[in-house]
Enzyme design. Structure first.
Site, mmCIF file in Angstrom:
data_model
loop_
_atom_site.group_PDB
_atom_site.id
_atom_site.type_symbol
_atom_site.label_atom_id
_atom_site.label_comp_id
_atom_site.label_asym_id
_atom_site.label_seq_id
_atom_site.Cartn_x
_atom_site.Cartn_y
_atom_site.Cartn_z
ATOM 1 N NE ARG A 198 49.559 34.469 27.724
ATOM 2 C CZ ARG A 198 50.406 35.112 28.074
ATOM 3 N NH1 ARG A 198 51.273 34.318 29.276
ATOM 4 N NH2 ARG A 198 51.141 36.070 27.713
ATOM 5 N NE ARG A 246 59.441 30.169 27.727
ATOM 6 C CZ ARG A 246 58.645 30.206 26.778
ATOM 7 N NH1 ARG A 246 57.567 29.420 26.596
ATOM 8 N NH2 ARG A 246 58.322 31.358 26.055
ATOM 9 C CE LYS A 276 55.413 30.228 30.491
ATOM 10 N NZ LYS A 276 55.460 31.094 28.836
ATOM 11 C CB CYS A 331 22.984 52.809 48.374
ATOM 12 S SG CYS A 331 22.868 53.574 49.928
ATOM 13 C CG HIS A 337 32.977 65.681 47.586
ATOM 14 N ND1 HIS A 337 33.158 66.399 46.468
ATOM 15 C CD2 HIS A 337 31.344 65.727 47.661
ATOM 16 C CE1 HIS A 337 32.114 67.180 45.984
ATOM 17 N NE2 HIS A 337 31.052 66.489 46.916
ATOM 18 C CG MET A 353 57.440 37.117 37.301
ATOM 19 S SD MET A 353 56.673 35.884 38.129
ATOM 20 C CE MET A 353 55.230 35.342 36.656
ATOM 21 N N GLY A 366 55.633 39.657 30.402
ATOM 22 C CA GLY A 366 56.925 40.414 30.779
ATOM 23 C C GLY A 366 57.359 40.783 31.994
ATOM 24 C CE1 TYR A 412 18.847 48.945 46.664
ATOM 25 C CE2 TYR A 412 17.067 47.713 47.601
ATOM 26 C CZ TYR A 412 17.945 48.829 47.442
ATOM 27 O OH TYR A 412 17.689 49.738 48.476
ATOM 28 C CB SER A 469 19.847 51.059 51.757
ATOM 29 O OG SER A 469 20.701 51.213 50.750
#
Ligand code: PEP
Ligand code: MG
Length: 936
Positions: free
Chosen positions: A374, A130, A60, A890, A492, A141, A139, A910, A823
């Protein structure tokens, strides 16, 4: 090395993930200015700060500064920075006098600019106080309006505005807000007094109360404050200001703000700024109004001026829902000049920020003031619509558009969704970890077999288990969704759920499940088999109701049920991902075990398989008995016989996966889990044996069961995750590695003969010592040579390893001399690095997060400082030993945007993710390559 590690740690930390479905990355990467002051002024066309200073001024504050600098009509004020909030906490609520002095200097400036003074009985300055953190937390705070009023200044306000009703209405609002936020008196107590006066005065609406009535309200409010706090309401505006500032700082740590930060991964340490700003009034009469809006529709992305306003009202009335606001376009008829100005300003703001703006405004006596701008939060759908529209409008380039979409938005688009209104009607009964997104609704079943049976009867089921095991796969496959009481993000249920694209919630600890009795208790309610449960795998919310959902349009296209040309959103997502592919460096592969999963992953854009977990192929109904025979074999010959029976099945699986990948590399991992996972449960067998013994059952069956039980007992491990699994299995039972190698190479040869390119990469799991790898590589190379000779063709294949044991990471240099690729198995690396069991972490993770021991679930988002360091060490040492080594990841982190930023930074080749995460990974990889901090 040490130097480099520090760099990566830092940058990795900076990539902190935010997973808000509606949040989005910053559209521009302007360099932030370094502030000198702790309190920054804005007003009269000039501000100390600007838009780059969100860390310091909050969203803000930075927006107000930017709008002021741009010459827009912004009421003057000053921002007390987030650094002061941190000081407030560090010093246990006592700020140094230098801060008060800085505030006093800025207050003087503000008074000059406003031509009014705080506490001046004739010409009082009123301010709003504020909150405003770096990331918007709508909303969560607190805010205080009309500060500066007291028994004297209220008369001054009345005299200046010639409006006693307005002055006293403002005063009573102030006491109410201050009383609630600062003095912590419940709102109800004020409402009780207010309603009492309304009743006595015969006022039907709030607006029917006269000045006299409002004076009475003020008197009663003050009496209430004295009664509740034992002190008079503070009349000194400077004391009011200091107390309000501190209350806003405190509101950073109220329970709802903390919960919001936890859900959206907003760091706790960043704190909030406080904005003190001259009040402008939307409630001075019919020529005044207040409202909020967006430059585009945040739900649908439609390019329309969107929002609402209330005539003669103050900001909180719009959100409080007491009066129904009017759609913003109706403002044109009421106040055409202000409306046109508002449109022009907000259009300019959108162009300037190159993103949708969420704004707040007030019109005081026909004069427009901007109170906030914003980047607007939006749904995943809207994010894609807006980004692609903005490119078409030439407002942003495709590269900039990539930064307007949170990768998680794409995951939202693949998931089935609930009808929002229907969903909102039902109460939340439990919450768990949001393991796999999507809306799931169905009847509760407690076993995988029941899931299959019920779904064969055409019923939609939710499989509810304490935890799932590989045996449950068939039930998981047919269920609408999977809900477990234990387990973490890589348990799992979570891994398989994501891989299947099945909505899943894990670790919903408040569910007390009795699988035998087929019921669970939650929040004092008993839920039996067959009752309806619905849950949202994106938020982790569970409800006891049947809620309708609809399948994702994108998935319908990918599955061939809908023509691509008929789905606008599909085309837009494709376009966005094509832009992403142009900008990413990381390759994208998939974790897929079966040909249909591989084909789906290819459709989503994966070009390669990063992990094929071959053991998942052993669970088919036709295979399990053979696998069990293999395990139960009492001699090598019997074992070899069973293993050979599996060969043709595995060969055809691999053939299918290679074919689906159309020449892209396919990494196949040799068997990983401990063997007892393939056998019936020890407890179940014990019961069966006891029953047979007690009832004098069939002697042969009894003998068989006893034998099975004895083998299960033999294989039983106290800690199977650290037991006889991975490479250890291949070393002790080389015939399994031999069979798997033969199946892989023969399938590859077959495709080569058919003229299709194949790149098999054989991966040995759980290697911690180079000699383990050497042992298995020798088996692979020997059998591969034999197989190729037998087939009469040669195919090029690689042999590499997973790096998932800490010792493997540390000795990566030695291993790389033998292994052609690594990997990273970050699931196990996290498990063994932290010493946290993957399947039990759900039991204590929440407490760890609540106590700030861990900010994030390290199984969901890589722990850069520790596990990331192990990865980086292995990358460095691996590359030193073998410069052209192929490096991938992976573990589940391969589909996590924040982790992808880290993998980009350490230079992996990758990432490999489950098929449904591929679009997310493509976009995140592009954002990582563009070096953008997502969520900033
Ligand atoms: C890992 O450990 O990261 C991995 C991919 O292997 P798995 O999850 O099968 O143990
Ligand atoms: Mg592993």
């Amino acid at each position: 090395m040490a130097k480099k590690a520090t760099r990566v740690q830092k940058s990795g930390r900076r990539t902190a993930k935010r997973k808000s479905p509606t949040s989005k990355p910053r559209s521009r990467q302007a360099k932030a200015r370094t502030p000198r002051k702790l309190v920054c002024f804005f007003g009269d066309g000039k501000a100390d700060g600007d838009r780059t200073m969100k860390d310091f001024l909050g969203g803000k504050g930075a927006g107000l500064a930017e709008m002021t600098n741009a010459g827009l009509p912004v009421p003057p004020g000053f921002t007390i920075s987030t650094a002061v909030c941190n000081l407030y906490y560090e010093r246990k609520g006592k700020l140094p006098a230098t801060i008060d002095a800085e505030i006093a200097v800025n207050l003087k400036k503000l008074e000059k600019s406003a031509q009014a003074a705080l506490g001046d009985a004739r010409n009082p300055l009123l301010v709003s106080v504020r909150s405003g953190a770096k990331f918007s937390m709508p909303g969560m705070m607190d805010t205080i309006l009309n500060l500066g009023l007291n028994d004297k200044t209220v008369e001054g306000l009345k005299a200046r505005t010639s409006n006693g009703r307005f002055a006293f209405d403002s005063y009573r609002r102030f006491i109410q807000m201050f009383g609630n936020v600062v003095l912590e008196i419940p709102k109800d107590a004020f409402e009780h007094e207010f309603d009492g006066v309304k009743r006595e005065q015969g006022a039907a609406q709030d607006t029917d109360l006269t000045e006299k009535g409002l004076r009475e309200v003020v008197t009663r409010y003050k009496a209430l404050v004295r009664q509740r706090t034992g002190k008079a309401f503070p009349e000194d505006p400077r004391a009011q200001l200091a107390m309000s500032r501190d209350a806003v700082f405190r509101s950073w740590n109220n329970p709802r703000a903390k919960e919001y930060r936890r859900i959206y991964d907003i760091p706790d340490h960043i704190g909030t700024a406080v904005n003190v700003q001259m009040m402008v009034f939307g409630n001075t009469g019919e020529r005044s109004a207040t409202g909020v809006g967006f430059t585009r529709n945040p739900a649908t992305g439609e390019h329309e001026f969107y929002g609402e306003f209330l005539v003669n009202a103050q900001g909180e009335d719009v959100v409080a829902g007491i009066r129904t606001p009017q759609p913003i376009h109706e403002l044109e008829a009421h106040m055409p000049h202000a409306y046109r100005q508002l449109r022009a300003i907000t259009t300019r703001l959108e162009r300037n920020y190159k993103d949708v703006q969420d704004f707040e405004f007030t019109i005081q006596d026909d004069r427009l003031f901007m109170l906030q701008t914003r980047s607007g939060k939006r749904t995943g759908y809207a994010a894609v619509m807006i980004a692609t529209d903005m490119v078409a409008e030439k407002l942003v380039t495709p590269k900039e558009a990539l930064l307007l979409v949170d990768p998680e938005a794409l995951s939202q688009l693949l998931a089935p969704g609930f009808d929002p209104e229907e969903w909102a009607r039902e109460p939340i009964i439990a919450k768990g970890l949001p393991a796999s997104p999507g809306a799931a609704s169905g009847q509760v079943v407690f076993t995988a077999d029941d899931a299959v049976e019920w779904s064969n009867q055409g019923k939609k089921v939710i499989l509810v288990r304490k935890e799932t095991v590989p045996d449950d796969i068939h039930g998981m496959h047919v269920a609408q969704g999977i809900l477990t009481a234990t387990g973490g993000m890589t348990s799992h249920a979570a891994v398989v759920g994501r891989q299947m694209g099945k909505p899943s919630i894990v670790g919903a600890g408040s569910l007390q499940i009795d699988e035998k009795a087929k019921r669970f208790v939650v929040d004092g309610r008993e839920v039996k088999e067959g009752e309806y449960v619905s849950f949202d795998g994106l938020t982790g919310e569970v409800k006891l109701a049947r809620v309708a959902s609809k399948p994702s349009e994108i998935l319908q296209v990918v599955n061939g049920e809908l023509e691509a040309g008929r789905s606008d959103i599909y085309q837009r997502v494709s376009k966005l991902l094509q832009w992403a592919d142009k900008h990413r460096r990381l390759g994208i592969r998939a974790n897929a075990d079966l040909p249909d999963q591989a084909a789906l992953a290819y459709e989503f854009g994966a070009r390669g398989i990063g992990l094929c977990r071959t053991e998942h192929m052993f669970f088919g109904e036709d295979r399990l008995p053979i696998v069990q025979r293999m395990i139960l074999a009492e001699n090598d010959a019997d074992r070899r016989k069973a293993v050979l029976e599996l060969l043709p099945m595995q060969r055809s699986d691999f053939y299918g996966v290679f074919k689906a990948m159309r020449g892209s590399p396919v990494t196949i991992r040799t068997i990983d889990p401990p063997l007892h996972e393939f056998l019936p449960k020890r407890e179940d067998l014990m019961v069966e044996v006891a029953v047979l013994e007690a009832t004098g059952g069939d002697a042969r069956t009894l003998e068989e069961k006893r034998r099975l039980l004895a083998r299960v007992e033999q294989l039983h491990e106290f800690n199977p995750m650290l037991g006889h699994r991975g490479v250890r299995l291949g070393i002790t039972f080389p015939e399994i590695t031999e069979m798997q190698t033969r199946a892989i190479i023969e399938a590859a040869c077959q495709l080569a003969k058919e003229g299709q390119k194949v790149i098999p990469e054989i991966m040995i799991p759980l290697v911690g010592h180079v000699r383990e790898f050497r042992d298995q590589k020798a088996v692979v190379d020997r059998v591969a040579a034999e197989a190729m000779k037998g087939q009469g063709v040669k195919v090029k294949y690689l042999v590499g390893t997973m790096i998932e044991v800490p010792r493997g990471a540390l000795t990566a240099g030695e291993i790389a001399r033998e292994a052609q690729f690594f990997s990273f198995g970050t699931n196990d690396l996290t498990q063994m690095g932290f010493g946290f069991s993957r399947d039990d972490v759900g039991k204590f993770l929440r407490v760890y997060q609540d106590k700030k021991i861990l900010d994030r679930d390290p199984f969901a988002s890589i722990d850069v400082d520790g596990i990331g360091e192990l990865v980086e060490i292995a990358v460095t040492r691996g590359r030193e030993a073998r410069p052209d080594i192929k490096l991938g990841i992976c573990g589940e982190h391969g589909g996590d945007p924040a982790s992808i930023h880290f993998f980009e930074k350490v230079g992996l080749d990758y990432v490999s993710a489950s098929p449904y995460r591929i679009p997310v990974a493509r976009l995140a990889a592009a954002q990582a390559a563009l070096s953008v901090r997502v969520g900033d």
